[in-house]
Write an enzyme that holds these catalytic residues in place. Structure first.
Site, PDB file in Angstrom:
ATOM      1  N   ARG A 118       0.819  -1.238   0.000  1.00  0.00           N
ATOM      2  CA  ARG A 118       0.000   0.000   0.000  1.00  0.00           C
ATOM      3  C   ARG A 118       0.841   1.270   0.000  1.00  0.00           C
ATOM      4  NH1 ARG A 118      -3.387  -2.788   3.929  1.00  0.00           N
ATOM      5  NH2 ARG A 118      -5.026  -3.847   2.755  1.00  0.00           N
ATOM      6  N   LYS A 140       3.602  11.328 -10.953  1.00  0.00           N
ATOM      7  CA  LYS A 140       2.684  10.593 -11.828  1.00  0.00           C
ATOM      8  C   LYS A 140       3.354   9.271 -12.174  1.00  0.00           C
ATOM      9  CE  LYS A 140      -0.099  14.084 -14.153  1.00  0.00           C
ATOM     10  NZ  LYS A 140      -0.414  14.729 -15.448  1.00  0.00           N
ATOM     11  N   GLU A 182      10.411  18.406 -24.100  1.00  0.00           N
ATOM     12  CA  GLU A 182       9.783  18.659 -22.794  1.00  0.00           C
ATOM     13  C   GLU A 182      10.440  19.850 -22.083  1.00  0.00           C
ATOM     14  OE1 GLU A 182       7.049  17.099 -21.843  1.00  0.00           O
ATOM     15  OE2 GLU A 182       7.101  14.987 -22.458  1.00  0.00           O
ATOM     16  N   LYS A 224       8.431  22.850 -12.992  1.00  0.00           N
ATOM     17  CA  LYS A 224       7.530  21.723 -12.706  1.00  0.00           C
ATOM     18  C   LYS A 224       7.213  21.642 -11.215  1.00  0.00           C
ATOM     19  CE  LYS A 224       6.050  17.159 -13.635  1.00  0.00           C
ATOM     20  NZ  LYS A 224       6.100  15.969 -14.449  1.00  0.00           N
ATOM     21  N   GLU A 234      -3.843  17.616 -10.346  1.00  0.00           N
ATOM     22  CA  GLU A 234      -4.444  18.109 -11.591  1.00  0.00           C
ATOM     23  C   GLU A 234      -5.926  18.397 -11.414  1.00  0.00           C
ATOM     24  OE1 GLU A 234      -2.266  16.327 -14.948  1.00  0.00           O
ATOM     25  OE2 GLU A 234      -4.198  16.317 -15.968  1.00  0.00           O
ATOM     26  N   ARG A 239      -1.793  22.067 -13.369  1.00  0.00           N
ATOM     27  CA  ARG A 239      -0.944  20.949 -13.789  1.00  0.00           C
ATOM     28  C   ARG A 239      -1.306  20.474 -15.197  1.00  0.00           C
ATOM     29  NH1 ARG A 239       1.643  15.913 -10.374  1.00  0.00           N
ATOM     30  NH2 ARG A 239       2.904  15.236 -12.122  1.00  0.00           N
ATOM     31  N   ASN A 243       0.471  19.391 -19.924  1.00  0.00           N
ATOM     32  CA  ASN A 243       0.100  18.486 -21.015  1.00  0.00           C
ATOM     33  C   ASN A 243       0.025  19.182 -22.365  1.00  0.00           C
ATOM     34  OD1 ASN A 243      -0.149  15.914 -19.832  1.00  0.00           O
ATOM     35  ND2 ASN A 243      -1.975  16.633 -18.768  1.00  0.00           N
ATOM     36  N   HIS A 246       0.211  17.157 -25.498  1.00  0.00           N
ATOM     37  CA  HIS A 246       0.112  15.738 -25.161  1.00  0.00           C
ATOM     38  C   HIS A 246      -1.154  15.060 -25.691  1.00  0.00           C
ATOM     39  CE1 HIS A 246       3.554  16.625 -22.728  1.00  0.00           C
ATOM     40  NE2 HIS A 246       3.600  15.427 -22.206  1.00  0.00           N
ATOM     41  N   HIS A 250      -0.357  12.043 -27.734  1.00  0.00           N
ATOM     42  CA  HIS A 250      -0.724  10.678 -27.335  1.00  0.00           C
ATOM     43  C   HIS A 250      -1.455   9.961 -28.477  1.00  0.00           C
ATOM     44  CE1 HIS A 250      -0.481  11.268 -22.669  1.00  0.00           C
ATOM     45  NE2 HIS A 250       0.696  11.105 -23.232  1.00  0.00           N
ATOM     46  N   HIS A 264       8.048   9.375 -27.295  1.00  0.00           N
ATOM     47  CA  HIS A 264       7.097  10.243 -26.580  1.00  0.00           C
ATOM     48  C   HIS A 264       7.411  11.730 -26.816  1.00  0.00           C
ATOM     49  CE1 HIS A 264       4.410  11.690 -23.475  1.00  0.00           C
ATOM     50  NE2 HIS A 264       5.414  12.355 -22.934  1.00  0.00           N
TER      51      HIS A 264
HETATM   52  P1  NAD Z   1      12.831   5.464 -21.868  1.00  0.00           P
HETATM   53  O1  NAD Z   1      12.761   5.269 -20.419  1.00  0.00           O
HETATM   54  O2  NAD Z   1      12.293   4.383 -22.751  1.00  0.00           O
HETATM   55  O3  NAD Z   1      14.345   5.742 -22.257  1.00  0.00           O
HETATM   56  C1  NAD Z   1      14.683   5.883 -23.610  1.00  0.00           C
HETATM   57  C2  NAD Z   1      15.786   4.902 -24.043  1.00  0.00           C
HETATM   58  O4  NAD Z   1      17.019   5.404 -23.582  1.00  0.00           O
HETATM   59  C3  NAD Z   1      15.647   3.500 -23.467  1.00  0.00           C
HETATM   60  O5  NAD Z   1      16.002   2.597 -24.467  1.00  0.00           O
HETATM   61  C4  NAD Z   1      16.665   3.479 -22.340  1.00  0.00           C
HETATM   62  O6  NAD Z   1      17.177   2.185 -22.122  1.00  0.00           O
HETATM   63  C5  NAD Z   1      17.731   4.382 -22.871  1.00  0.00           C
HETATM   64  N1  NAD Z   1      18.523   5.093 -21.885  1.00  0.00           N
HETATM   65  C6  NAD Z   1      18.118   5.623 -20.711  1.00  0.00           C
HETATM   66  N2  NAD Z   1      19.108   6.329 -20.150  1.00  0.00           N
HETATM   67  C7  NAD Z   1      20.166   6.248 -20.987  1.00  0.00           C
HETATM   68  C8  NAD Z   1      21.472   6.776 -20.970  1.00  0.00           C
HETATM   69  N3  NAD Z   1      21.883   7.589 -20.001  1.00  0.00           N
HETATM   70  N4  NAD Z   1      22.311   6.467 -21.993  1.00  0.00           N
HETATM   71  C9  NAD Z   1      21.877   5.677 -23.020  1.00  0.00           C
HETATM   72  N5  NAD Z   1      20.652   5.161 -23.104  1.00  0.00           N
HETATM   73  C10 NAD Z   1      19.812   5.448 -22.095  1.00  0.00           C
HETATM   74  O7  NAD Z   1      12.084   6.790 -22.351  1.00  0.00           O
HETATM   75  P2  NAD Z   1      12.022   8.277 -21.812  1.00  0.00           P
HETATM   76  O8  NAD Z   1      12.001   9.092 -23.023  1.00  0.00           O
HETATM   77  O9  NAD Z   1      13.006   8.547 -20.764  1.00  0.00           O
HETATM   78  O10 NAD Z   1      10.594   8.319 -21.103  1.00  0.00           O
HETATM   79  C11 NAD Z   1       9.412   8.140 -21.821  1.00  0.00           C
HETATM   80  C12 NAD Z   1       8.337   7.686 -20.878  1.00  0.00           C
HETATM   81  O11 NAD Z   1       8.149   8.675 -19.867  1.00  0.00           O
HETATM   82  C13 NAD Z   1       7.001   7.480 -21.533  1.00  0.00           C
HETATM   83  O12 NAD Z   1       6.468   6.260 -21.118  1.00  0.00           O
HETATM   84  C14 NAD Z   1       6.145   8.626 -21.005  1.00  0.00           C
HETATM   85  O13 NAD Z   1       4.785   8.305 -20.926  1.00  0.00           O
HETATM   86  C15 NAD Z   1       6.747   8.834 -19.652  1.00  0.00           C
HETATM   87  N6  NAD Z   1       6.522  10.179 -19.109  1.00  0.00           N
HETATM   88  C16 NAD Z   1       6.040  10.279 -17.846  1.00  0.00           C
HETATM   89  C17 NAD Z   1       5.842  11.516 -17.272  1.00  0.00           C
HETATM   90  C18 NAD Z   1       5.395  11.618 -15.844  1.00  0.00           C
HETATM   91  O14 NAD Z   1       5.099  12.733 -15.391  1.00  0.00           O
HETATM   92  N7  NAD Z   1       5.361  10.538 -15.106  1.00  0.00           N
HETATM   93  C19 NAD Z   1       6.136  12.674 -17.993  1.00  0.00           C
HETATM   94  C20 NAD Z   1       6.634  12.554 -19.294  1.00  0.00           C
HETATM   95  C21 NAD Z   1       6.823  11.286 -19.836  1.00  0.00           C
HETATM   96  N1  GLY Z   2       4.117  15.382 -17.477  1.00  0.00           N
HETATM   97  C1  GLY Z   2       2.913  15.989 -17.043  1.00  0.00           C
HETATM   98  C2  GLY Z   2       2.740  16.004 -15.567  1.00  0.00           C
HETATM   99  O1  GLY Z   2       3.598  15.556 -14.844  1.00  0.00           O
HETATM  100  O2  GLY Z   2       1.737  16.467 -15.095  1.00  0.00           O
END
Ligand code: NAD
Ligand code: GLY
Length: 363
Positions: A118, A140, A182, A224, A234, A239, A243, A246, A250, A264
Site C-alpha cells: 500500500r 505521476k 519537454e 515543474k 491536476e 498541472r 500536457n 500531449h 498521445h 514520446h
Molecule cells: P525510456 O525510459 O524508454 O528511455 C529511452 C531509451 O534510452 C531507453 O532505451 C533506455 O534504455 C535508454 N537510456 C536511458 N538512459 C540512458 C542513458 N543515459 N544512456 C543511453 N541510453 C539510455 O524513455 P524516456 O524518453 O526517458 O521516457 C518516456 C516515458 O516517460 C514514456 O512512457 C512517457 O509516458 C513517460 N513520461 C512520464 C511523465 C510523468 O510525469 N510521469 C512525464 C513525461 C513522460
Molecule cells: N508530465 C505531465 C505532468 O507531470 O503532469
C-alpha cells in the site's frame, strides 16, 4: 549543487542536480530503511552503461532488478514481475526502491512502489533528459493499457530525485532531442523568456554541453516543482498545462503503437506545434508565434507534422477521446494565446478539431 524543493504538505522532497552527483548517491539516498539493502530497478541498456557507477556511489548493499528497455515494458506483465521480485527481496515500506533509468523505468517503478504494501518509498535517479526534466518529478506513475497510454496508474511522489547530467553523455541524440521537447515546453507554457533562452542555447544543449544541460534541467525542474506544489492532482487548471501537446501527441503515439516509430518527446513536439497552429486557426494566438514554435522545433531536428502512419483523422479523434482530462465525455485541450501563454480550453469542439486534423494531413 542545485537544490529545488517540491513543497507538498507532509510529503515534500528535494531534487538535487549536479554533474557527478551519482558518485555520492549514498550520501543523499537515506531513509528509515537505515542500513538495509536497497533495490535498484533499471533497464538492460542503463545497467550496461551506468549501473556500476551508481552501485559504487551507494554506500550499502544493493539488489538489482533489470528489465527490458522500451515503452512496451510499461505493461501489466512487467508490473507483476517487478512487484513479485520486490516482495521476494522483502522490501518494506520504509526501504528506498531506486528507479534508475528513463521515464519508462521511473513510471513503472513508481507505480510498483505505490501499490507494494500500500505504498513504499522510492527514489528517482533519472538518466534521460526527458526523465530529468519531467517524468521523475511530480509523482505521476503509470503503465499503459490496451485502451491507451498511462491509463492505469497512481499519484505517488518520490522521496528524492537525484539528477546527474553526466548520464546524458551516453544518451543517443534522437532521445536527447525528444527530451528537449519537454524542456522547451516549459517556455511555451508560461515563460517566454525561457523560450528565448532555449532559442539561444538549444544547439549547445543538444551538442552535449553540460552547463547548458544543467541550466535547462534546473529551470525545468523549478517550473515543474512550482506547478506540482500548486496542483498536485491536476484538479485545478494548472498541472494540466504541463500536457501542452500531449493530447495530440498521445494520439500520434497510439497510432505508432508506442514504438520506436515515434518517441514520446517526438510526439509531444508535433503535438505542441499542432496545438499552436490550432490556436492560431481559431484566432486565439498570433500566427507569427505558431510559426516561431514550428521553426524552433524544426531547426532542432523535431518534426512538427502528423506522421504518415497516423494520417487518419477519425482514429486520431478516437484516441483523443480517451484523454485523462476528459470530463463527462468532453475533451479539454491545452491551447495558447501566444508563446508563454498556454491555457486549458474545456469542452473543445471535436468536429472542428477533426477538420483541422484533416487539413493538416492533406496539407
Ligand atoms: P525510456 O525510459 O524508454 O528511455 C529511452 C531509451 O534510452 C531507453 O532505451 C533506455 O534504455 C535508454 N537510456 C536511458 N538512459 C540512458 C542513458 N543515459 N544512456 C543511453 N541510453 C539510455 O524513455 P524516456 O524518453 O526517458 O521516457 C518516456 C516515458 O516517460 C514514456 O512512457 C512517457 O509516458 C513517460 N513520461 C512520464 C511523465 C510523468 O510525469 N510521469 C512525464 C513525461 C513522460
Ligand atoms: N508530465 C505531465 C505532468 O507531470 O503532469
Amino acid at each position: 549543487m542545485t537544490r529545488i524543493d517540491v513543497a507538498l504538505a507532509g510529503r515534500s522532497y528535494p531534487i538535487f542536480i549536479e554533474s557527478g552527483i551519482s558518485a555520492h548517491a549514498g550520501m543523499h539516498i537515506q531513509g528509515p530503511g537505515g542500513d538495509r539493502p536497497q533495490v535498484i530497478v533499471t533497464d538492460e541498456t542503463v545497467a550496461d552503461l551506468h549501473l556500476e557507477k551508481l552501485r559504487n556511489g551507494l554506500n550499502r548493499a544493493v539488489e538489482t532488478i533489470i528489465l527490458p528497455p522500451g515503452e512496451a515494458t510499461k505493461n501489466w506483465t512487467q508490473l507483476e514481475t517487478l512487484v513479485e521480485r520486490l516482495l521476494s527481496f522483502g522490501v518494506e515500506r520504509g526501504d528506498n526502491i531506486i528507479a534508475f533509468g528513463g521515464g519508462v523505468i521511473g513510471d513503472l517503478t513508481g507505480f510498483a512502489a505505490a501499490i507494494l504494501r500500500r505504498g513504499c518509498r522510492f527514489v528517482q535517479v533519472p538518466t534521460t533528459l526527458l526523465a530529468q526534466v519531467d517524468s521523475s518529478v511530480g509523482g505521476k506513475t503509470a503503465i499503459n493499457s490496451a485502451a491507451g497510454k498511462n491509463l492505469v496508474g497512481a499519484f505517488h511522489q518520490p522521496s528524492l530525485v537525484l539528477i546527474d547530467p553526466d548520464f546524458l553523455a551516453t544518451l543517443p541524440s534522437r532521445h536527447l532531442r525528444a527530451g528537449y521537447a519537454e524542456v522547451v515546453k516549459y517556455g511555451l507554457i508560461g515563460d517566454a523568456d525561457f523560450f528565448e533562452w532555449c532559442d539561444a542555447h538549444a544547439a549547445a544543449l543538444l551538442a552535449g554541453e553540460t552547463d547548458e544541460q544543467t541550466h535547462a534541467i534546473a529551470a525545468s525542474c523549478r517550473a515543474k516543482a512550482a506547478v506540482v506544489a500548486a496542483d498536485e492532482r491536476e484538479t485545478a487548471d494548472m498541472r494540466a498545462l504541463l500536457n501542452l501537446g500531449h493530447t495530440f501527441g498521445h494520439a500520434l503515439e497510439a497510432e505508432g503503437a508506442y514504438s520506436d516509430r515515434l518517441l514520446h518527446g517526438e510526439a509531444v513536439a508535433s503535438g505542441m506545434a499542432l496545438a499552436f497552429r490550432y490556436s492560431a486557426r481559431r484566432g486565439l494566438c498570433p500566427a507569427e508565434d505558431a510559426g516561431k514554435v514550428e521553426r524552433h522545433l524544426q531547426v532542432h531536428g523535431l518534426s512538427t507534422r502528423i506522421p504518415d502512419f497516423a494520417a487518419d483523422p477519425d482514429r486520431l479523434i478516437a484516441h483523443m477521446r480517451q484523454d485523462k482530462k476528459a470530463v463527462s465525455g468532453k475533451v479539454a485541450l491545452i491551447l495558447a494565446r501566444g508563446i508563454g501563454r498556454a491555457f486549458v480550453a474545456h469542452d473543445v469542439d471535436l468536429e472542428d478539431v477533426r477538420s483541422f486534423l484533416s487539413e493538416e494531413i492533406a496539407g
